[in-house]
Design a protein around this motif. Structure first.
Motif, short mmCIF file in Angstrom:
data_model
loop_
_atom_site.label_atom_id
_atom_site.label_comp_id
_atom_site.label_asym_id
_atom_site.label_seq_id
_atom_site.Cartn_x
_atom_site.Cartn_y
_atom_site.Cartn_z
N GLU A 205 1.24 -1.01 -0.11
CA GLU A 205 0.21 0.21 0.31
C GLU A 205 1.02 1.23 0.07
OE1 GLU A 205 -3.25 2.60 3.26
OE2 GLU A 205 -2.43 0.72 3.55
N LEU A 206 1.88 1.65 0.67
CA LEU A 206 2.64 2.42 0.94
C LEU A 206 3.59 2.93 -0.31
CD1 LEU A 206 3.97 4.70 2.83
CD2 LEU A 206 5.75 3.08 3.06
N ILE A 207 4.30 2.11 -0.65
CA ILE A 207 4.65 1.79 -2.62
C ILE A 207 3.63 2.29 -3.12
CG2 ILE A 207 5.47 0.65 -3.78
CD1 ILE A 207 6.89 -1.55 -2.28
N HIS A 208 2.46 2.14 -3.20
CA HIS A 208 1.31 2.04 -4.18
C HIS A 208 1.17 4.16 -3.87
CE1 HIS A 208 -1.90 2.14 -6.56
NE2 HIS A 208 -3.07 2.55 -6.16
N ARG A 209 0.70 4.50 -2.74
CA ARG A 209 0.99 5.93 -2.36
C ARG A 209 2.12 6.52 -2.87
NH1 ARG A 209 -0.17 4.41 3.43
NH2 ARG A 209 0.85 6.00 3.86
N LYS A 210 3.19 6.27 -2.69
CA LYS A 210 4.34 6.83 -3.52
C LYS A 210 4.35 7.03 -4.92
CE LYS A 210 7.12 6.41 0.98
NZ LYS A 210 7.11 8.30 1.33
N ARG A 211 3.79 6.02 -5.10
CA ARG A 211 4.01 6.66 -6.88
C ARG A 211 2.60 6.91 -6.98
NH1 ARG A 211 4.64 1.10 -9.00
NH2 ARG A 211 7.35 1.63 -9.23
N ALA A 213 2.26 9.03 -5.78
CA ALA A 213 2.29 11.03 -5.45
C ALA A 213 3.63 11.07 -6.57
CB ALA A 213 3.19 11.16 -4.19
N LEU A 214 4.35 10.45 -6.79
CA LEU A 214 4.79 10.73 -7.93
C LEU A 214 4.70 10.72 -9.11
CD1 LEU A 214 8.42 8.58 -6.60
CD2 LEU A 214 8.64 10.54 -6.55
N THR A 215 3.66 9.73 -9.49
CA THR A 215 3.11 10.21 -10.63
C THR A 215 1.60 11.45 -10.49
OG1 THR A 215 2.26 7.74 -11.15
CG2 THR A 215 1.46 9.57 -12.36
N ALA A 216 1.68 12.27 -9.61
CA ALA A 216 1.09 13.55 -9.73
C ALA A 216 1.54 15.05 -9.44
CB ALA A 216 0.46 13.63 -8.87
N SER A 226 10.76 5.59 -1.91
CA SER A 226 11.14 6.82 -3.38
C SER A 226 11.63 6.80 -4.47
CB SER A 226 9.65 8.17 -2.57
OG SER A 226 9.17 8.57 -2.30
N GLY A 227 12.88 6.20 -3.91
CA GLY A 227 14.57 6.53 -4.94
C GLY A 227 13.84 5.02 -5.49
N LEU A 228 13.64 3.72 -4.67
CA LEU A 228 13.25 2.48 -5.88
C LEU A 228 11.91 2.71 -6.46
CD1 LEU A 228 13.57 -0.26 -2.99
CD2 LEU A 228 15.37 0.62 -3.99
N ILE A 229 11.10 3.62 -6.27
CA ILE A 229 10.24 3.83 -7.51
C ILE A 229 10.31 4.21 -7.92
CG2 ILE A 229 8.17 4.78 -7.89
CD1 ILE A 229 6.78 4.30 -4.72
N ARG A 230 11.58 5.55 -8.32
CA ARG A 230 11.66 5.91 -9.29
C ARG A 230 12.82 5.28 -10.46
NH1 ARG A 230 12.33 10.75 -5.77
NH2 ARG A 230 14.65 10.10 -4.41
#
Length: 436
Positions: A205-211, A213-216, A226-230
């Motif tokens: 869930e946290l990864i989904h929320r952070k992704r 936020a980054l998409t927005a 966040s670094g891993l998602i980027r």
């Protein structure tokens, strides 16, 4: 349990009992001398080789023929799923650094290594000091505390949560899940598995929320998740399972080692008053050299990781003159290797000024502990602050009353009751009214 017969007529000592957990070092000394590469049946029923001499341990830790991937285990039915962290298979958290080999290990380690550079860790030092002081403030006025529950345990949990980017309001949940892992680490696996499942659901869930936020195009987070998602979004081919597994293992491996470093280290200092006095005098003089060598010595003398995590032979090989068959599990006993008299002078003596100290407390080779710089920072901050703020810290229980957590990999105290002259707190509450 069944042990392989030793080379002489003397019976091998019994391993992995509660008595052994309290002081394993005499048994390890026997193994180093008589059966340095020793096949035994573990409490789980798995049969594995124990490697106890320093030279053999370094060889095994760096040998590419010893895989970290459990797929290479030629496991019998009774050992199914008993060589890793309980619950990680069902929770789809297997693809982390402790379970993979190059090239995937190289790729994933590169993605997270920048979070643990000396510069990044140095920038994190003020937060670690803040946590350290606030935790001590929580019990300083009482004149007594359980240093494991109230200090050594929460400090690395909150620190690693901050580093990963877990919101402050959720960090107590992680503390509860981590506590379940520690409490049940040497007992029933179900409690650990349930905590792993809860942690996996939260991380997804946290990864989904952070992704989102980054998409927005919200302000990009500087935290590790966040670094891993980027990195994933920029073509590094990091799957969601890999990102969740990476966050999970950093939490799981990143907190308990530091809990034990602080707990074991404090206990060693309390039971070696001359060494402790030298360290306190050094700190009072504004010198940190003895603190730095001292933490390394505490890692060697009674370190937080007793056995390195699982390895599996991918082909027949020899270690210490013993033939290891394909598929056999191998466990490197760091606690035994770090007291090998062939490598360390007076290995059973605690010497905080020891210079020739290439211990294996954080491993060796490509799987050397990624979070070692952060753990060292936390250990130095915790010990220095305790000894400075509570200078007459003393045990509040007899040695015979202390209990060590039974378990295969980690070595740590369940509790460490202490007493001291009550002291004034030095920091206030945060805006939410908690000590964190």
């Amino acid at each position: 349990m069944t042990d392989q017969p030793a080379s002489d007529a003397t019976a091998a000592p019994e391993l992995f009992t509660w008595e052994f957990a309290a002081d394993p070092y005499p048994a390890y000394a026997w193994l180093r001398e008589h059966a340095p590469v020793h096949r035994t049946r573990l409490p789980s029923g798995v049969e594995a080789w124990l490697v106890t001499r320093y030279a053999d341990a370094r060889q095994a830790l760096a040998d590419p023929r010893l895989s970290k991937n459990p797929a290479h285990h030629d496991e019998p039915a009774h050992a199914k799923g008993k060589t890793g962290i309980p619950g990680e298979r069902k929770a789809e958290l297997m693809t982390h650094l402790l379970n993979i080999d190059p090239p995937d290990h190289t790729r994933l380690r590169r993605l997270v290594s920048k979070a643990f550079t000396p510069r990044r860790v140095a920038e994190f030092a003020p937060r670690v000091q803040e946590l350290t002081d606030r935790l001590i403030d929580g019990f300083a006025e009482r004149g007594e505390a359980d240093l494991i529950h109230e200090f050594a345990f929460p400090l690395p949990i909150y620190a690693i949560c901050d580093l990963l980017g877990v919101p402050r309001e959720d960090q107590d949940d992680f503390r509860d899940w981590a506590g379940m892992m520690i409490r049940h680490g040497g007992g029933p696996r179900g409690g650990v598995a349930r905590s792993v499942k809860k942690m996996r659901g939260y991380l997804a869930e946290l990864i989904h929320r952070k992704r989102e936020a980054l998409t927005a195009e919200a302000a990009p987070g500087e935290d590790l998740i966040s670094g891993l998602i980027r990195a994933s979004d920029e073509g590094e081919h990091l799957t969601e399972n890999e990102a969740a597994a990476m966050a999970f293992i950093l939490l799981f491996a990143g907190f308990e080692t530091t809990v034990n470093l602080i707990g074991n280290g404090t206990y060693a200092l309390l039971t070696h008053p001359e060494q402790r006095r030298r360290l306190q005098e050094s700190l009072a003089a504004g010198e940190r050299g003895l603190l730095e060598t001292g933490v390394e010595e505490l890692l060697r003398y009674d370190g937080p990781v007793e056995l390195a995590t699982w390895r599996f032979a991918t082909e027949p090989l020899d270690i210490g003159g013993q033939r290891i068959a394909t598929g056999d599990p191998v466990l490197v006993v760091l606690a035994a290797a770090d007291r090998d008299p062939e490598r360390f002078a007076e290995p059973d003596t605690l010497d905080l000024a020891r210079r020739d100290n290439q211990h294996l407390g954080y491993g060796h080779g490509i799987h050397y502990c990624l979070g070692a710089p952060l753990a060292r920072l936390e250990g130095q901050s915790a010990l220095a602050t305790l000894l400075t703020r509570l200078p007459d810290l003393r045990p509040a229980a007899e040695e015979s009353e202390l209990r060590w957590r039974g378990g295969l990999i980690m070595r740590g105290l369940r509790t460490l009751p202490v007493e001291f002259t009550p002291a004034e707190p030095i920091s206030g509450k945060d805006d939410q009214g908690s000590t964190m």
